[in-house]
Design a protein around this motif. Sequence first.
Motif, short mmCIF file in Angstrom:
data_model
loop_
_atom_site.label_atom_id
_atom_site.label_comp_id
_atom_site.label_asym_id
_atom_site.label_seq_id
_atom_site.Cartn_x
_atom_site.Cartn_y
_atom_site.Cartn_z
N ILE A 34 -9.82 -0.64 1.66
CA ILE A 34 -10.09 0.69 1.16
C ILE A 34 -10.12 1.63 2.35
N LYS B 141 -3.61 3.86 -0.15
CA LYS B 141 -4.16 3.18 -1.33
C LYS B 141 -3.50 1.83 -1.54
N GLY C 147 -3.85 -1.91 -8.34
CA GLY C 147 -3.53 -0.61 -7.77
C GLY C 147 -2.19 -0.05 -8.18
N TYR D 85 0.86 -1.18 0.00
CA TYR D 85 0.00 0.00 0.00
C TYR D 85 0.90 1.23 0.00
#
Lengths: 113, 112
Positions: B101, A44, A59, A35
Motif C-alpha cells: 500500500i 495501487k 485490485g 501495480y
Amino acid sequence: EAGVTQFPSHSVIEKGQTVTLRCDPISGHDNLYWYRRVMGKEIKFLLHFVKESKQDESGMPNNRFLAERTGGTYSTLKVQPAELEDSGVYFCASSQELNYGYTFGSGTRLTVV
Amino acid sequence: LAKTTQPISMDSYEGQEVNITCSHNNIATNDYITWYQQFPSQGPRFIIQGYKTKVTNEVASLFIPADRKSSTLSLPRVSLSDTAVYYCLVGDMGGGYNKLIFGAGTRLAVHP
C-alpha cells in the motif's frame, strides 16, 4: 541477475482499442504482481500471481482488465477496450519470498487518447 | 494495513545526512516497516526493512523506537543521485503481505 523486464516501455493507443502489456519476472520468482499509477494518484495494487495461479485480484478495476501468467513464467495484462482513465504507468514486480522486498520493473507508460 | 504519514517533500545538500520520518500510529504487532525509493521513469526499489530497533545496510539505516509508532529512514552523506521519492510502507509479514500500500511518499531533492 536480470531484473524485471516490462514491454513495451511506452504505448499510445486510441480509446476502444486493445493493448497487451508484458512482464518478465526475475527467473525463479514464483510471485508476480501488477501495480499501476494513474495520473495524480498513488501506486495501487492490481493483482498477485503465485506461479500461474491468481492469488489476489482484488485490485483489478473492472472486467476490461485481464491478466494471465501461463506456465508460471511471464505475465500479460490486457486492457480491452481501453478507456481514457486507463492512462498511467503500469508496474510489474516479482519476488521469491512472499513477504520481503519486491523487485519492480521500470513500468509501461500507457496513454489512451 | 496500517496507514502511514510522511512529509510531502524535503530538501538537502550534497554530503549531508538526511532523515525522513514516517508515522504509523496504528501499526500492528505483526507489521514490518519497509522503505522503497523511486526515481523518475523507474519502478520503486526496495531499500530497507525492519521490525524494531535499528537496521543498517549498505544504502541506509532504519531507526524504529520501542513503541514502533514511527520510523526514520537515514541516508548518510546524500548525493545528487539520491534525489527521488521515498515511500514508507507498513504491513503484516506473516499474514500474507502480498500487496503493498503506497502513500504519496516523500519527494527528496538533493542540491549541489
